[in-house]
Design a protein around this motif. Structure first.
Motif, short mmCIF file in Angstrom:
data_model
loop_
_atom_site.label_atom_id
_atom_site.label_comp_id
_atom_site.label_asym_id
_atom_site.label_seq_id
_atom_site.Cartn_x
_atom_site.Cartn_y
_atom_site.Cartn_z
N ARG A 169 0.86 -1.19 0.00
CA ARG A 169 0.00 0.00 0.00
C ARG A 169 0.89 1.24 0.00
O ARG A 169 1.91 1.28 0.68
N MET A 170 0.52 2.23 -0.81
CA MET A 170 1.35 3.44 -0.92
C MET A 170 1.45 4.16 0.42
O MET A 170 2.47 4.79 0.71
N SER A 171 0.41 4.07 1.22
CA SER A 171 0.43 4.62 2.58
C SER A 171 -0.35 3.69 3.48
O SER A 171 -1.47 3.28 3.12
N GLY A 172 0.21 3.31 4.62
CA GLY A 172 -0.50 2.45 5.54
C GLY A 172 -0.03 1.00 5.47
O GLY A 172 0.96 0.67 4.81
N LYS A 173 -0.79 0.13 6.13
CA LYS A 173 -0.42 -1.28 6.25
C LYS A 173 -0.63 -2.01 4.93
O LYS A 173 -1.65 -1.84 4.26
N ASP A 174 0.32 -2.86 4.59
CA ASP A 174 0.22 -3.64 3.36
C ASP A 174 -0.81 -4.75 3.51
O ASP A 174 -0.95 -5.34 4.59
N PRO A 175 -1.53 -5.08 2.43
CA PRO A 175 -2.43 -6.23 2.47
C PRO A 175 -1.65 -7.52 2.74
O PRO A 175 -0.46 -7.63 2.38
N ASP A 176 -2.31 -8.49 3.34
CA ASP A 176 -1.66 -9.77 3.65
C ASP A 176 -1.73 -10.76 2.49
O ASP A 176 -1.12 -11.83 2.57
N ASP A 177 -2.46 -10.44 1.45
CA ASP A 177 -2.67 -11.37 0.34
C ASP A 177 -1.34 -11.79 -0.29
O ASP A 177 -0.49 -10.95 -0.58
N ILE A 178 -1.19 -13.09 -0.52
CA ILE A 178 -0.06 -13.64 -1.27
C ILE A 178 -0.62 -14.66 -2.25
O ILE A 178 -1.31 -15.60 -1.85
N LEU A 179 -0.32 -14.48 -3.53
CA LEU A 179 -0.77 -15.40 -4.57
C LEU A 179 0.41 -16.25 -4.99
O LEU A 179 1.41 -15.73 -5.50
N LYS A 180 0.30 -17.55 -4.82
CA LYS A 180 1.41 -18.46 -5.11
C LYS A 180 1.17 -19.23 -6.40
O LYS A 180 0.06 -19.26 -6.93
N GLY A 181 2.24 -19.86 -6.90
CA GLY A 181 2.14 -20.69 -8.10
C GLY A 181 2.00 -19.89 -9.38
O GLY A 181 1.46 -20.38 -10.37
N ILE A 182 2.51 -18.66 -9.39
CA ILE A 182 2.40 -17.80 -10.56
C ILE A 182 3.47 -18.19 -11.58
O ILE A 182 4.63 -18.42 -11.23
N ARG A 183 3.08 -18.25 -12.84
CA ARG A 183 4.07 -18.52 -13.90
C ARG A 183 3.65 -17.86 -15.20
O ARG A 183 2.50 -18.00 -15.63
N PHE A 184 4.57 -17.13 -15.80
CA PHE A 184 4.34 -16.48 -17.10
C PHE A 184 3.09 -15.62 -17.08
O PHE A 184 2.32 -15.60 -18.05
#
Length: 689
Positions: A169-184
């Motif tokens: 986030r540009m200001s404040g707490k970052d989101p907790d979301d993490i997306l795994k298994g990304i390719r191309f």
């Protein structure tokens, strides 16, 4: 026996001056009447204790040689000095703000910084080290949300092609979301609500790629709840995505890469319904969407053009910018009311500016064989801010007035005025051609320090790629400066298989005609020798990926032409390349091993099968990464073992396998990248001088 094997190689690692021997375990292979003996098939079991022990011993052997080289020369301090004295390019604007990657610690990965305006101090937005405590982690692409409040970024933690998308986030707490298994996968935002991405389903990182599925992730929800938007698994097709304002475009391409379908999603509708736009497309290569129009280039015109059609009426096609014969269209950027085209002609790059309807406005020629990258545009002044650079000139920052044509240098705190490292004409850059054996004029760029005597005795490095229609473009390289300052000559050959003379240049060396790529490269080496730049005892060759295959093939076809070969992350055994990783995407490039004439054409050059028992090959260094799941590292293991384990091989053959590194090389930290660069050029100079 397994314990004995591990102990044996552990001992060999202790005495690194001894070449580790790989046991021969013959396996008969082949098809369509051709048969081969594969002595090192067992190295394809990359996680076995035997393979790991052998790799450990190989690395010890290679490290001992690099230690010996460092006693005589070490380029790292000179490269670091050149880096320190080089100018920097401008930050890049994305949406409202500017972004740049800076290193505060040379032993840590670079962080992504937010710059709210060109007068403000950079703010650290993403620090990969703080997130992972992994010095091999690095940020790949990044893209802000439509409202410029969030940043999505692709984080690589292993060096492989399997990555993850995280958010800041540009200001404040970052989101907790993490997306795994990304390719191309590109990063395709839906406003600021969520994003689309492609997910890989492989259980084994090196098995045949399975990136078939398009998902949608709504921010603040677990990845397990992500919605499947499109699944091409049954068709075995590939997908590509990009978002443009209120539209997401999806391109589905068949396995042979001869046909594609275009779909669109209207992002103003929460249903996210996929609608077909263009079916069974064979000639249109989509570039961009804007104001209801789909822009594309046509394969009908080899040098590249720009056309468009309304997204709901694809039959109403019109030409925006026609083909410019002998000028290759490298890239197109839509900026405000302008279309900026990058062209390459006779080895040199230039910029052509058009208005939004395609009418020509003006041309900017680049001096000293330079390249350029667009950084941002100021619509109030009509000034385009760009960075110019070449192989030997560090980034020079300019603003170009698109209305008047006026150009001027531009400096800010992040890209201050620096004295030139060398005068711009200190190095000679020749853009010329040589004749291939079948009469084609092949472009080649040759660089050397002015005054270098062309007496046939100069240490020379020849490089090329020659695949997938990719055209070469210069990039600044302080390691190359070090090599040139030591009296070296550098040559890059734009051989067939690449795209430097249009799409036909690529087609001429595809499939059963792929051999032309390798013959063009060999002819480039002969040209450099004939023109007295060098001689076989002073000539080195290098290439990466497709270029690694190129080096392996040239090495086994004409070992008499070269003194040194450095092959990086290449494919060397073509027999079953399509059964692993991304090989299935490359059947159009190399051919299908399940088809007789295509298989035989591949096996006529496949380096692994053409290693002679009676040939002493040049000094060879083979580089790969443990986590390279684009070109599995066993390709390098087998090639190294087959070259080493022959009575005729008197010149040393070295294998370096970097841990926790993939196809990109050891690039995460500054010190890692400088070490790799210095070792490469020191190896060349040690064996060529």
């Amino acid at each position: 026996m397994r314990l004995l094997f591990v102990v044996l190689f552990s001992c060999l690692a202790c005495h690194a001056q001894e070449l580790p021997q790989a046991i021969k375990k013959p396996v008969e292979t082949g098809r369509f009447g051709l048969s081969f003996t594969d002595n090192y098939h067992w190295l394809e079991a990359m996680d076995s204790p035997e393979t790991k022990a052998w790799i450990e011993a190989q690395n010890a052997y290679t490290d001992a040689h690099f230690a010996e080289i460092r006693k005589r020369r070490s380029g790292s301090s000179k490269i670091k000095m050149y880096d320190h004295l080089s100018s920097n390019s401008l930050p890049q604007r994305k949406g409202r703000y500017f972004y740049a990657r800076f290193r505060s610690d040379r032993n840590k990965p670079a962080s992504l910084y937010l710059i709210r305006d060109l007068r403000s101090l950079p703010e650290e937005l993403v620090n990969p080290w703080k997130l992972t405590h992994n010095d091999k982690a690095f940020i790949m692409e990044y893209e802000p949300s439509t409202d410029d409040q969030l940043m999505a970024y692709n984080l690589n933690t292993t060096g492989s092609d399997i990555t993850e998308i995280r958010f800041a986030r540009m200001s404040g707490k970052d989101p907790d979301d993490i997306l795994k298994g990304i390719r191309f996968s590109g990063i395709a935002w839906n406003g600021n609500k969520g994003l689309f991405y492609l997910r890989n389903a492989n259980r084994n990182a090196f098995e045949r790629d399975s990136t078939y599925t398009l998902y949608y992730h709504r921010l603040g929800t677990p990845q397990s709840d992500d919605r499947v938007i499109m699944d091409a698994t049954n068709a075995d097709n590939t997908l590509r995505i990009d978002s443009y304002g209120d539209k997401l475009l999806i391109i589905e391409r068949d396995q042979a890469e001869t046909r594609s379908d275009l779909y669109a999603i209207d992002l103003r509708n929460d249903l996210l319904e996929v609608k077909p736009v263009l079916r069974n497309n064979q000639q249109r290569h989509v570039n961009f969407y804007r104001n209801g129009m789909v822009y594309f280039s046509s394969s009908t015109y080899d040098w590249g053009d720009l056309r468009a059609f309304p997204i709901d009426r694809p039959e109403e096609e019109k030409v925006i910018i026609p083909q410019v014969y002998t000028s290759l269209l490298l890239d197109v950027d839509f900026i405000s009311d302008y279309i900026i085209c990058k062209y390459k002609s006779n080895g040199k790059i230039y910029m052509a500016v058009h208005d939004k309807d395609g009418k020509f406005v003006r041309k900017f020629d680049l001096p000293y064989s330079m390249n350029f990258s667009i950084r941002f545009f100021d619509p109030e002044t009509s000034e385009l801010f760009v960075s110019f650079y070449s192989y030997v000139i560090s980034p020079q920052n300019y603003k170009l007035n698109l209305k008047t044509g006026k150009t001027s240098t531009f400096f800010i705190d992040y890209a201050r005025a620096e004295p030139a490292l060398f005068p711009f004409d200190y190095f000679e850059t020749r853009n010329t051609t040589y004749k291939s054996r079948d009469g084609e004029d092949v472009p080649i760029t040759i660089i050397y320090k002015k005054g270098t005597p062309l007496n046939g005795h100069n240490p020379t490095l020849l490089e090329a790629y020659g695949g997938f229609g990719i055209s070469s473009q210069p990039s600044y390289d302080t390691g190359l400066l070090y090599f040139l300052e030591k009296g070296g000559v550098y040559a890059y050959a734009d051989i067939r298989g690449g795209g430097d003379k249009g799409a036909g240049w690529h087609r001429d060396a595809m499939g059963v005609n792929k051999i032309r790529t390798f013959l063009d490269f060999i002819d480039a080496a002969q040209y450099l020798i004939d023109q007295k730049y060098t001689e076989p005892s002073k000539l080195a060759i290098t290439g990466a990926s497709q270029g690694g295959l190129l080096v392996g093939t040239a090495l086994t076809m004409r070992p008499d032409l070269f003194a040194v070969a450095v092959a990086k992350v290449g494919v060397y055994d073509m027999e079953n390349f399509h059964r692993y990783s991304v090989g299935r995407f490359h059947l159009d490039e190399y051919g299908n091993p399940e088809i007789e004439d295509e298989y035989k054409a591949m096996m006529a050059y496949s380096p692994y099968q053409h290693i002679s028992e009676t040939q002493n090959y040049p000094v060879t260094l083979i580089l790969t990464g443990q986590n390279d799941n684009r070109v599995p590292p066993f390709q390098s293991y087998k090639f190294a073992a087959a070259l080493q384990n022959r009575a005729a091989q008197k010149n040393p053959v070295y294998l370096r396998v970097d841990e926790n590194v993939g196809h990109y090389g050891n690039i995460a930290t500054y010190n890692q990248s400088v070490k790799a660069e210095a070792e490469f050029y020191d190896f060349l100079l040690y064996h060529l001088q």
